[in-house]
Design a protein around this motif. Structure first.
Motif, PDB file in Angstrom:
ATOM      1  N   THR A 120     108.474   6.657  -2.288  1.00 33.51           N
ATOM      2  CA  THR A 120     107.918   5.766  -3.319  1.00 33.51           C
ATOM      3  C   THR A 120     107.011   4.686  -2.732  1.00 33.51           C
ATOM      4  OG1 THR A 120     109.781   4.254  -3.101  1.00 33.51           O
ATOM      5  CG2 THR A 120     110.009   6.022  -4.722  1.00 33.51           C
ATOM      6  N   PHE A 121     107.077   4.480  -1.440  1.00 32.48           N
ATOM      7  CA  PHE A 121     106.297   3.455  -0.729  1.00 32.48           C
ATOM      8  C   PHE A 121     106.663   2.032  -1.149  1.00 32.48           C
ATOM      9  CE2 PHE A 121     103.950   7.405  -0.554  1.00 32.48           C
ATOM     10  CZ  PHE A 121     103.779   7.533   0.817  1.00 32.48           C
ATOM     11  N   VAL A 122     107.849   1.877  -1.721  1.00 32.43           N
ATOM     12  CA  VAL A 122     108.335   0.533  -2.049  1.00 32.43           C
ATOM     13  C   VAL A 122     108.803  -0.120  -0.741  1.00 32.43           C
ATOM     14  CG1 VAL A 122     110.143  -0.766  -3.267  1.00 32.43           C
ATOM     15  CG2 VAL A 122     109.027   1.191  -4.384  1.00 32.43           C
ATOM     16  N   PRO A 123     108.347  -1.362  -0.461  1.00 32.11           N
ATOM     17  CA  PRO A 123     108.737  -2.032   0.781  1.00 32.11           C
ATOM     18  C   PRO A 123     110.248  -2.133   0.925  1.00 32.11           C
ATOM     19  CG  PRO A 123     106.975  -3.240  -0.275  1.00 32.11           C
ATOM     20  CD  PRO A 123     107.401  -2.172  -1.248  1.00 32.11           C
ATOM     21  N   CYS A 124     110.715  -2.048   2.164  1.00 33.23           N
ATOM     22  CA  CYS A 124     112.146  -2.011   2.435  1.00 33.23           C
ATOM     23  C   CYS A 124     112.473  -2.941   3.603  1.00 33.23           C
ATOM     24  CB  CYS A 124     112.516  -0.563   2.752  1.00 33.23           C
ATOM     25  SG  CYS A 124     114.261  -0.304   2.960  1.00 33.23           S
ATOM     26  N   PRO A 125     112.401  -4.250   3.378  1.00 36.83           N
ATOM     27  CA  PRO A 125     112.737  -5.173   4.465  1.00 36.83           C
ATOM     28  C   PRO A 125     114.231  -5.143   4.738  1.00 36.83           C
ATOM     29  CG  PRO A 125     112.301  -6.403   2.448  1.00 36.83           C
ATOM     30  CD  PRO A 125     112.085  -4.953   2.123  1.00 36.83           C
ATOM     31  N   GLY A 126     114.666  -5.768   5.821  1.00 38.57           N
ATOM     32  CA  GLY A 126     116.103  -5.774   6.120  1.00 38.57           C
ATOM     33  C   GLY A 126     116.349  -5.823   7.613  1.00 38.57           C
ATOM     34  N   ARG A 127     117.625  -5.598   7.984  1.00 39.79           N
ATOM     35  CA  ARG A 127     118.022  -5.737   9.387  1.00 39.79           C
ATOM     36  C   ARG A 127     117.910  -4.407  10.123  1.00 39.79           C
ATOM     37  NH1 ARG A 127     122.713  -5.821  12.608  1.00 39.79           N
ATOM     38  NH2 ARG A 127     122.671  -7.518  14.138  1.00 39.79           N
ATOM     39  N   ILE A 128     117.342  -4.433  11.317  1.00 40.18           N
ATOM     40  CA  ILE A 128     117.269  -3.237  12.154  1.00 40.18           C
ATOM     41  C   ILE A 128     118.624  -3.083  12.841  1.00 40.18           C
ATOM     42  CG2 ILE A 128     116.104  -2.149  14.124  1.00 40.18           C
ATOM     43  CD1 ILE A 128     114.216  -2.514  11.788  1.00 40.18           C
ATOM     44  N   GLU A 129     119.330  -2.008  12.470  1.00 43.78           N
ATOM     45  CA  GLU A 129     120.684  -1.821  13.002  1.00 43.78           C
ATOM     46  C   GLU A 129     120.661  -1.085  14.339  1.00 43.78           C
ATOM     47  OE1 GLU A 129     123.029  -3.339  11.692  1.00 43.78           O
ATOM     48  OE2 GLU A 129     122.314  -3.781   9.667  1.00 43.78           O
ATOM     49  N   GLY A 130     119.676  -0.249  14.516  1.00 40.93           N
ATOM     50  CA  GLY A 130     119.566   0.491  15.779  1.00 40.93           C
ATOM     51  C   GLY A 130     118.103   0.758  16.059  1.00 40.93           C
ATOM     52  N   TYR A 131     117.700   0.704  17.325  1.00 36.30           N
ATOM     53  CA  TYR A 131     116.283   0.875  17.630  1.00 36.30           C
ATOM     54  C   TYR A 131     116.104   1.571  18.965  1.00 36.30           C
ATOM     55  CZ  TYR A 131     111.324  -0.149  18.143  1.00 36.30           C
ATOM     56  OH  TYR A 131     109.960  -0.026  18.291  1.00 36.30           O
ATOM     57  N   HIS A 132     115.311   2.638  18.952  1.00 35.18           N
ATOM     58  CA  HIS A 132     114.916   3.272  20.207  1.00 35.18           C
ATOM     59  C   HIS A 132     113.468   3.731  20.081  1.00 35.18           C
ATOM     60  CE1 HIS A 132     114.948   5.559  23.881  1.00 35.18           C
ATOM     61  NE2 HIS A 132     114.358   6.524  23.210  1.00 35.18           N
ATOM     62  N   ALA A 133     112.604   3.169  20.932  1.00 34.54           N
ATOM     63  CA  ALA A 133     111.184   3.523  20.872  1.00 34.54           C
ATOM     64  C   ALA A 133     110.890   4.646  21.859  1.00 34.54           C
ATOM     65  CB  ALA A 133     110.336   2.306  21.212  1.00 34.54           C
ATOM     66  N   PRO A 134     109.982   5.551  21.479  1.00 36.07           N
ATOM     67  CA  PRO A 134     109.621   6.631  22.407  1.00 36.07           C
ATOM     68  C   PRO A 134     108.796   6.094  23.576  1.00 36.07           C
ATOM     69  CG  PRO A 134     108.237   6.724  20.454  1.00 36.07           C
ATOM     70  CD  PRO A 134     109.232   5.625  20.228  1.00 36.07           C
ATOM     71  N   GLY A 135     108.694   6.882  24.632  1.00 32.84           N
ATOM     72  CA  GLY A 135     107.896   6.474  25.794  1.00 32.84           C
ATOM     73  C   GLY A 135     107.325   7.686  26.480  1.00 32.84           C
ATOM     74  N   GLY A 136     107.052   7.560  27.754  1.00 32.60           N
ATOM     75  CA  GLY A 136     106.494   8.669  28.519  1.00 32.60           C
ATOM     76  C   GLY A 136     104.990   8.603  28.598  1.00 32.60           C
ATOM     77  N   LEU A 137     104.425   9.527  29.358  1.00 34.99           N
ATOM     78  CA  LEU A 137     102.983   9.557  29.595  1.00 34.99           C
ATOM     79  C   LEU A 137     102.198   9.617  28.282  1.00 34.99           C
ATOM     80  CD1 LEU A 137     100.736   9.791  31.773  1.00 34.99           C
ATOM     81  CD2 LEU A 137     100.944  12.265  31.532  1.00 34.99           C
ATOM     82  N   GLY A 138     101.231   8.757  28.149  1.00 32.06           N
ATOM     83  CA  GLY A 138     100.336   8.795  26.996  1.00 32.06           C
ATOM     84  C   GLY A 138     100.941   8.306  25.701  1.00 32.06           C
ATOM     85  N   VAL A 139     102.050   7.577  25.773  1.00 32.69           N
ATOM     86  CA  VAL A 139     102.698   7.071  24.552  1.00 32.69           C
ATOM     87  C   VAL A 139     102.726   5.546  24.598  1.00 32.69           C
ATOM     88  CG1 VAL A 139     104.830   6.993  23.174  1.00 32.69           C
ATOM     89  CG2 VAL A 139     104.125   9.128  24.286  1.00 32.69           C
ATOM     90  N   ARG A 140     102.278   4.924  23.527  1.00 36.20           N
ATOM     91  CA  ARG A 140     102.273   3.456  23.446  1.00 36.20           C
ATOM     92  C   ARG A 140     102.865   3.058  22.099  1.00 36.20           C
ATOM     93  NH1 ARG A 140      96.650  -0.144  23.560  1.00 36.20           N
ATOM     94  NH2 ARG A 140      97.443  -1.937  22.389  1.00 36.20           N
ATOM     95  N   VAL A 141     103.734   2.069  22.103  1.00 36.86           N
ATOM     96  CA  VAL A 141     104.282   1.555  20.856  1.00 36.86           C
ATOM     97  C   VAL A 141     103.944   0.074  20.782  1.00 36.86           C
ATOM     98  CG1 VAL A 141     106.372   1.096  19.519  1.00 36.86           C
ATOM     99  CG2 VAL A 141     106.159   3.237  20.784  1.00 36.86           C
TER     100      VAL A 141
END
Ligand code: ADP
Length: 447
Positions: free
Chosen positions: A345-366
């Motif tokens: 629906t694309f309705v905004p969903c603010p709130g608390r981040i309970e868990g977070y893991h960002a990808p990495g490796g060659l050629g990946v930027r976050v």
């Protein structure tokens, strides 16, 4: 070089600017609202000043509070990022009047390009091809009907003060015109406090292709190639790539040179983006953004040039230091904008981040200020991260993007990651076969 830069923004872009400053040995000042006390850029900056309550108009748009923070902390320059005050000519002028440097173009250029009618006139005079349309603003329904007839339906009514796709309405015939003209004016008045609208031929299947330029204070101009930002929802970019799958090297060089010569004629300085629609081999100027763009990292990936560093260097009076032929383009880069929104629906969903893991490796930027335990405030834009991949070929970039999306974990709020996961499997997208309307149809098909 500057000793201290105040970052007049929030979120991922504030962090991005902080990082460039840190690598240049420049101290940073973060300004933040009471809702952003725990933001990552506030934690990392050398100094932080609270400038007001959550509402942007009282904090991130509060010119006096930001200028006071800069004065108190002794900043030499202010970087406005994108959005907020980045295209506010009065603010840029006030920064200069306070004896500081605005990291961006002159207030006059911001003003010229901020009004879409004067921008189009200036672009045309500087030799850029423009979309056929009305000469100036359309102030009466009679004018609207006359212009509709002259341009030929369908036409697009657009807000002179426009931005973020607001105040845009399509009229397919004279009957639709009356309602569309009124609605566009009302929407423009509500969004920008200025109801002026103009009219353009509505292009049926264009791509959105924009050229990144850099210009120093001494007349040197280079372009850093194009970005294809055709994948949009409600005129808002969702995924961008560079180079565009639709252009070959000759077309790239031709439009790049045209853009550089226009920038030189305009006497523009610092970073800027010229946006075009591209249809049947022809380019049509739509607007110029006199600031850093959200999607700038894909240009950085294919050129190896740090755009924020260049903006700061130019603002400090350094010459560009390289010519067009020294700009090298390598590989393919793709950026996904990840929003805290329901992917259906694309309705905004603010709130608390309970868990977070960002990808990495060659050629990946976050590029993101997220961390586990961070609370996304409900007061601002819902974009929370940008995932950027770079590969030697488009195929390699796509494989890498699928891999990186698969690794990305954001728990606690809904995000648009599932939309990107579906998108990167789609055969039209994989073939680079899309225009500005394609994503809307894709979203409908998948709902
Ligand atoms: P904004 O400043 O609100 O973003 P733009 O002029 O940059 O407005 O246009 C935003 C988007 O709207 C474009 O990327 C394109 O998708 C669509 N658009 C703009 N002008 C036209 C046009 N003449 N015909 C068809 N689509 C258009």
């Amino acid at each position: 070089m500057f000793e201290k830069v105040l970052i007049a923004n929030r979120g991922e872009i504030a962090l991005r600017i902080h990082r460039a400053c840190r690598e240049m040995g420049i101290r940073t000042v973060a300004v933040h609202s009471t809702a952003d006390t725990d933001a990552m850029h506030v934690r990392l900056a050398d100094e932080a000043v609270c400038i007001g309550p959550p509402q942007a108009r009282d904090s991130y748009l509060n010119k006096a509070a930001i200028l006071s923070a800069a004065t108190i902390t002794g900043a030499d320059a202010i970087h406005p990022g994108y959005g907020f005050l980045s295209e506010n000519a009065d603010f840029a002028q006030m920064v200069e009047e306070h004896g500081m440097v605005f990291i961006g173009p002159s207030p006059d250029h911001i003003r010229l390009m901020g009004d879409k009618i004067t921008a189009k006139q200036a672009a045309k005079a500087a030799g850029l091809p423009v979309v056929p349309g009305s000469e100036g603003s359309i102030d009466t329904i009679e004018q609207a009907l006359e212009n509709g007839e002259a341009i030929g339906y369908p036409v697009l009514i657009k807000a002179t003060a426009g931005g973020g796709g607001k105040g845009m309405k399509v009229a397919r015939n004279a009957e639709e015109m009356v309602e569309a003209w009124k609605m566009a004016r009302n929407e423009a008045k509500a969004a920008f406090g200025n109801g002026d609208v103009y009219m353009e031929k509505y292009l049926g299947r264009p791509r959105h292709i924009e050229i990144q330029i850099l210009a120093d204070n001494y007349g040197s101009v280079v372009h850093l190639g194009e970005r294809d930002c055709s994948l949009q929802r409600k005129h808002q970019k969702v995924l961008e790539e560079a180079p565009s799958p639709a252009l070959n090297a000759d077309q790239r060089e031709k439009i790049g040179n045209t853009a550089c010569s226009a920038i030189a004629k305009l006497g523009y300085r610092n970073a800027g983006t010229i946006e075009f629609l591209y249809e049947n081999g022809e380019f049509y100027f739509i607007e110029m953004n006199t600031r850093l763009q959200v999607e700038h990292p894909i240009t950085e990936a294919i050129t190896g040039i740090d755009l924020v560093r260049e903006q700061i260097r130019i603002a400090a009076g350094a010459p560009l230091g390289y010519t067009q032929s020294e700009v090298r383009f390598a590989g393919q880069a793709i950026e996904c904008r990840i929003n805290a929104e329901d992917p259906q629906t694309f309705v905004p969903c603010p709130g608390r981040i309970e868990g977070y893991h960002a990808p990495g490796g060659l050629g990946v930027r976050v590029d993101s200020g997220l961390y586990s335990g961070y609370r996304i405030p409900p007061h601002y834009d819902s974009m929370i991260a940008k995932l950027i991949v770079h590969g030697n070929s488009r195929n390699e970039a796509l494989m890498r993007l699928r891999r990186a999306l698969g690794e990305y974990v954001i728990e606690g709020v809904k995000t648009t990651l599932p939309l990107h996961n579906r998108l990167v499997q789609d055969s039209d997208f994989v073939n680079g076969d899309y225009d500005i309307h394609w994503l809307e149809r894709f979203v409908e098909r998948n709902n």
